[in-house]
Design a protein around this motif. Structure first.
Motif, short mmCIF file in Angstrom:
data_model
loop_
_atom_site.label_atom_id
_atom_site.label_comp_id
_atom_site.label_asym_id
_atom_site.label_seq_id
_atom_site.Cartn_x
_atom_site.Cartn_y
_atom_site.Cartn_z
N THR A 143 31.39 33.16 -22.63
CA THR A 143 31.48 32.29 -21.45
C THR A 143 32.15 30.98 -21.88
O THR A 143 32.23 30.67 -23.07
N GLU A 144 32.62 30.24 -20.89
CA GLU A 144 33.36 29.01 -21.18
C GLU A 144 32.53 27.80 -20.76
O GLU A 144 31.85 27.83 -19.72
N GLU A 145 32.68 26.74 -21.54
CA GLU A 145 31.99 25.50 -21.20
C GLU A 145 32.45 24.99 -19.83
O GLU A 145 31.64 24.51 -19.03
N GLY A 148 30.50 26.14 -17.06
CA GLY A 148 29.06 25.88 -17.19
C GLY A 148 28.36 26.89 -18.07
O GLY A 148 27.15 27.06 -17.97
N PHE A 149 29.11 27.56 -18.94
CA PHE A 149 28.55 28.61 -19.82
C PHE A 149 27.93 29.75 -19.01
O PHE A 149 26.89 30.30 -19.39
N LEU A 150 28.55 30.07 -17.88
CA LEU A 150 28.02 31.15 -17.04
C LEU A 150 29.05 32.27 -16.95
O LEU A 150 30.26 32.00 -16.96
N PHE A 151 28.60 33.50 -16.82
CA PHE A 151 29.54 34.62 -16.62
C PHE A 151 29.38 35.16 -15.20
O PHE A 151 28.39 34.86 -14.52
N THR A 152 30.35 35.95 -14.80
CA THR A 152 30.30 36.56 -13.47
C THR A 152 30.06 38.07 -13.62
O THR A 152 30.20 38.63 -14.72
N ALA A 153 29.75 38.71 -12.50
CA ALA A 153 29.55 40.16 -12.51
C ALA A 153 30.83 40.86 -12.99
O ALA A 153 30.77 41.87 -13.71
#
Ligand code: PMP
Ligand code: GLU
Length: 397
Positions: A143-145, A148-153
């Motif tokens: 994930t990328e900063e 927000g350090f979040l991934f998607t489906a």
């Protein structure tokens, strides 16, 4: 003697190592500010301690059923019914020696050699090593900063192969404090169901949340994902009971039985009188927690503001847990008396040596530009630590 080959697969837990180092320095009389341990500084609520003392006095000092005393397992199902509206049977629950042990048992129970476990970065340091110990293969979902350090489906689905067995989701996250929103979780549930992937849902920080409303267990967002979900929780963080070693898993009865067999051949039951303390805790609920979360929020707000004001330092605002995870790549290439800072390990050594501040490097979390600070220490200590970091960074050339 030659030790087992499996030891070459893993490394010592860096979170525990830095905490031990800071403790040893303190014992030598060195004034270290410890941002290392992910361990709340509050005391365990008194009524919980008393329940364990009462259990000892009553002779509850023998082996119990391996997955825990029946009344504790029933208290857990009642707790999830009340707080999440989720129905679990006793046979779908098991208590282990901390959430860490719950996770270890899960990997041991579900993985065969070469099975893949998708682990989003940045991750808690122990997920990849536990996967490897169980002959599994960690597959990192970066994930990328900036997101927000979040991934998607979609990010998840791209990594799914015929060997994908499980994904680990930790929301709020250790180390980033990132929290998934409802829409993203619903989409993730659909991917898990479509590909029949087990979701190891680590909700150990679920109740340490700074946003509106409250966070829920994954099946709340989509009941159809319940058969695929293993909920992992425990008392360490939300009841400040790290040393008691009480964690739990809720999920598919066949997997729980597999964990029970592994636990029965390795550690047996969690400590008997700790289980009675846990029973008092689960029956009472989380009434103490709002005051703790308010205190954590003050510390978070202070740290995020102050760290962002330090040159070369960039810090996202975590929505849960009790860690900040600043990007310190702006320090890289600069010198101090110990040499040039090239990576997060050097940044950590620099802070420990010059500022007497203990933090954890980001590398073993899969985030090489970051460092982790736990804010489970008093505001006075936090102010002292930040002041020291500010001064040390100002000296970098
Ligand atoms: N999951 C995460 C993300 C953690 O940070 C920790 C560390 N305490 C655990 C699980 C396990 O905690 P415990 O073994 O103390 O219950
Ligand atoms: N989970 C906490 C941390 O990340 C405690 C130490 C550990 O078990 O790793 O600091």
């Amino acid at each position: 003697m030659k030790l087992a080959d499996r030891l070459s697969l893993i490394k010592p837990s860096p979170t525990l190592a830095i905490t031990a180092k800071a403790k040893a320095m303190k014992a030598e009389g060195i004034d270290v500010v410890g941002f290392g341990a992910g361990e709340p500084d509050f005391d365990t609520p008194e009524y919980i301690k008393q329940a364990a003392v009462d259990a000892l006095a009553k002779g509850k000092t023998k082996y119990t059923d391996t997955p825990g005393i029946p009344e504790l397992r029933d208290a857990l199902t009642a707790f999830y019914k009340k707080t999440e509206g989720l129905e679990y049977k006793r046979s779908e629950t098991i208590f282990s020696n901390g959430g860490k042990h719950s996770l270890y048992n899960i990997f041991m129970a579900i993985l065969s050699p070469g099975d893949e476990v998708i682990i989003p970065t940045p991750y808690w340091v122990s997920y990849p090593d536990m996967t490897l110990l169980a002959d599994g293969k960690p597959v990192f979902l970066k994930t990328e900063e900036k997101n927000g350090f979040l991934f998607t489906a979609g990010d998840l689905e791209r990594l799914v192969t015929s060997r994908t067995k499980a994904i680990v989701i930790n929301s709020p996250s250790n180390p980033s404090g990132a929290v998934y929103d409802e829409a993203t979780l619903k989409a993730i549930c659909s991917v898990a169901i479509k590909h029949k992937i087990t979701v190891i849902w680590d909700e150990i920080y679920k109740d340490v949340y700074y946003g509106e409303g409250k966070l829920r267990s994954l099946p709340y967002y989509n009941p159809d994902v319940k058969p695929y979900t293993l909920i992992v929780g425990g008392l360490s963080k939300s009841y400040s009971m790290t040393g008691w070693r009480i964690g739990w898993t809720l999920g598919d009865a066949a997997i729980i039985e597999g964990m029970n067999i592994i636990q029965g051949q390795s550690t047996s039951n969690p400590v008997s009188f700790a289980q009675y303390g846990a029973l008092a805790a689960l029956n009472a609920g989380l009434t103490h927690l709002p005051a703790w979360v308010e205190e954590f929020r003050k510390r978070r707000d202070y740290l995020v503001k102050e760290l962002n004001a330090i040159p070369g330092t960039r810090c996202l605002n975590p929505m849960g847990a009790f860690y900040v995870f600043p990007n310190v790549s702006g320090w890289f290439g600069k010198s101090w008396r110990g040499g040039v800072i090239k990576d997060s390990y050097d940044a950590t050594a620099f802070l420990l040596e010059t500022a007497r501040v203990a933090v954890v490097p980001g590398d073993p979390f899969g985030a090489p530009e970051n460092i982790r600070l736990s804010y489970a220490l008093s505001m006075g200590e936090i102010e002292k630590g930040v002041d020291r970091i500010r001064k040390a960074v100002a000296e970098l050339r």
